[in-house]
Scaffold this active site. Structure first.
Site, mmCIF file in Angstrom:
data_model
loop_
_atom_site.group_PDB
_atom_site.id
_atom_site.type_symbol
_atom_site.label_atom_id
_atom_site.label_comp_id
_atom_site.label_asym_id
_atom_site.label_seq_id
_atom_site.Cartn_x
_atom_site.Cartn_y
_atom_site.Cartn_z
ATOM 1 N N ASP A 64 9.374 21.990 -0.564
ATOM 2 C CA ASP A 64 9.889 20.799 0.106
ATOM 3 C C ASP A 64 11.409 20.757 -0.051
ATOM 4 O OD1 ASP A 64 9.393 18.154 1.401
ATOM 5 O OD2 ASP A 64 10.278 17.413 -0.452
ATOM 6 N N THR A 97 13.309 18.157 6.426
ATOM 7 C CA THR A 97 14.507 18.222 5.578
ATOM 8 C C THR A 97 15.083 19.636 5.529
ATOM 9 O OG1 THR A 97 13.058 18.468 3.653
ATOM 10 C CG2 THR A 97 13.843 16.260 4.145
ATOM 11 N N THR A 98 14.207 20.635 5.416
ATOM 12 C CA THR A 98 14.682 22.026 5.363
ATOM 13 C C THR A 98 15.361 22.407 6.670
ATOM 14 O OG1 THR A 98 12.847 22.565 3.873
ATOM 15 C CG2 THR A 98 14.015 24.401 4.901
ATOM 16 N N ASP A 393 4.846 13.794 3.661
ATOM 17 C CA ASP A 393 5.426 14.369 4.884
ATOM 18 C C ASP A 393 4.562 14.047 6.096
ATOM 19 O OD1 ASP A 393 7.543 15.411 3.521
ATOM 20 O OD2 ASP A 393 6.858 17.489 3.526
#
Length: 557
Positions: A64, A97-98, A393
């Site tokens: 994550d 987010t990545t 998520d």
């Protein structure tokens, strides 16, 4: 700096460090590229995990993006802005987010090439801003609608969010739970849907299997009843929520009581007991058979409650009390003596169960519950933690899709389509800004390239194939990481919320623009000059001097 007569004038402390011009820009860009590189291998279904070990030996195993960046003890000031990109993405959307961090790093890498061509940072930032605005318009045009009734599409969104995490083996089951939870707490307004993620409470207990994860139409409390004589379960529960203690109230002013006779002491104790008895009687007369109290419950009051067959819990948190009010329809009562039946809430069952060796209370089967709970199970603590992140998520992704009402295709399809459209747009823009817009388009393609690399496929061949498909009008052609072929993944269930892409593009672009406009870095005295380095892209090894990361963390990247 020298003044009149050649005397030096000190504007800053002698210990202050300063970097200016190209050195400052290169240093900042290198630091940000290092951070993006650290999380890049975690992107996509075939992404790898990172093991993060802190100074006391505690470890976190995850892929994550925001968790990795928060666990890394990043010191470089520009690199910290990359962490903010991930945190903003997490807060606004809950997923992607990545993608946001990798995109920000690639935007800076492309900008570095433009700087080498003597293009001014202001021109680059202006071009990036134009590309960002055009990207938002394109996303509006190509995205497809989704509503509360589209349960199948919402489940695809949840499954896409979980892909690549430890929960993937059971993602069908977990995605179904996530969708049910979000749809339960969603409130339809005139032209939009309101979703409060705080109304979906996630509890976790190691032990058991992932398939034992369950959705509770109500609230789970990690607490047990206060007295052994109370029932273990209550059917057709009438629930009283209290934010005042079931104790004898102390005086607000300092007072001293002098007792000169044993009978006076006895009367004093009996009077306290009578007060507690009256409180319990008031609850019983109102019809309550379950009492959930935010504060303390006196030992004698516990005894009286047990005699009445009332199930009671103390020290319930304020947030849990609010969730219980939403789930059961109860009013939170301040004065116990004023409580009546209208203040009580309802639940089908309230029961205490032993989960993973600990007692937990389940307030279940609440009619029209607007607050729900998910109990996550897994073999070990680290597995449970990663499943919790995957579930959050999924909840964030489904909630975002419903709030925005639009979804797009995954597997790099959206990014390739944006890149194609931006290149066409760049041709219509005069001046050097079109170079920046083309650089923005090239940056977007880092997502499908990275997906291919992480899956073990040739990124160049993959990208050429994807571009050809999009040139032929296949808007949702993305990379199937199992076969390595370019396919219409939208129909295969790889679906993401539009807001995930919009937010990633906006936050990555804005951060890159801000970093590019910095040409002077002044560090106050006491700041370690080694922390101003740029990581392995600046010539040092990860975790070494100048990486902006501690040796223990950076060395593992």
């Amino acid at each position: 700096m020298r003044g009149l007569g050649g005397q030096p004038i000190f504007v800053m402390s002698e210990d202050a460090e300063r970097q200016t011009g190209e050195d400052a820009q290169e240093n900042n860009i290198a630091a940000c590229k290092t951070v993006a590189k650290a999380v890049r291998t975690t992107l996509g279904p075939k992404g790898m995990d990172k093991m993060m070990v802190d100074s006391v030996g505690d470890l976190v195993v995850t892929n994550d993006g925001v968790t990795i960046l928060e666990e890394m003890d990043i010191q470089h000031p520009a690199a910290k802005m990359m962490v903010e990109v991930a945190q903003t993405q997490e807060e606004e959307v809950g997923d992607g987010t990545t993608t946001a961090v990798v995109l920000a790093g690639e935007l800076l890498k492309q900008a570095e090439d433009l700087l080498d061509q003597e293009i001014h940072p202001t021109v680059i930032t202006r071009g990036y801003r134009m590309a960002r605005q055009r990207s938002t318009e394109i996303l509006d045009d190509i995205s497809e609608e989704v509503s509360l009734a589209d349960e199948d599409t919402l489940q695809k969104v949840a499954m896409t969010s979980m892909t690549g995490k430890s929960a993937e083996a059971s993602r069908d089951y977990l995605a179904e739970i996530a969708v049910k939870a979000v749809r339960q707490v969603a409130e339809e307004k005139e032209d939009h849907i309101l979703i409060d993620k705080d109304m979906v409470k996630v509890e976790k207990k190691e032990g058991g299997t992932i398939d034992e994860t369950e959705l509770v139409q109500g609230v789970i409390l990690d607490k047990e009843k206060v007295h052994g004589g109370m029932p273990d379960s209550v059917e057709d529960a009438n629930i009283a929520l209290l934010n005042s203690p079931i104790e004898v109230k102390e005086t607000e002013t300092d007072a001293e009581i002098n007792i000169s006779d044993p009978s006076q002491m006895k009367n004093f104790v009996e009077q306290e007991e009578e007060q507690l008895k009256e409180m319990v009687e008031a609850l019983d007369e109102a019809g309550a058979n379950v009492v959930l109290c935010q504060k303390g419950i006196d030992d004698m009051a516990q005894h009286y409650l047990a005699k009445k067959g009332i199930f009671a819990i103390r020290r319930v948190s304020t947030s849990d009390l609010d969730n219980l009010a939403k789930a059961t329809g109860a009013n939170i009562v301040t004065s116990i003596t004023d409580i009546d039946s209208d203040d009580l809430g309802n639940a089908g069952t309230v029961e205490e169960r032993v989960i993973g060796g600990d007692s937990m209370t389940f307030i279940n089967d609440c009619p029209e519950a607007k607050s729900v709970s998910i109990l996550i199970r897994g073999g070990t603590e680290h597995v449970v933690d990663e499943i919790e992140r995957a579930m959050e998520d999924a909840i964030g992704g489904v909630g975002s899709a419903l709030r925005n009402g639009r979804v797009v295709g995954g597997g790099g399809a959206t990014e390739v389509e944006l890149a194609q459209e931006l290149r066409d747009y760049a041709d219509s823009v005069g001046g050097r800004e079109q170079l920046a817009i083309n650089a923005f388009a090239d940056s977007l393609e880092v997502i499908p390239r990275t997906l291919a690399e992480n899956a073990g496929f040739d990124p160049i061949d993959t990208l050429v194939d994807l571009r050809n498909k999009h040139d032929d009008g296949e808007v949702w052609a993305g990379l199937d990481v199992s076969s390595g072929k370019s396919e219409k993944l939208f129909d295969k269930g790889v679906v993401e919320p539009k807001q995930t892409k919009t937010q990633a593009v906006q936050s990555a672009s804005e951060s890159a623009e801000m970093i590019l406009r910095i040409d002077d870095v002044i560090s106050a005295s006491g700041f370690d000059a080694d922390d101003m380095g740029g990581g392995d892209d600046a010539g040092g090894p990860p975790g070494g001097p100048g990486s902006g990361m501690p040796g223990g963390m950076g060395g593992m990247m």
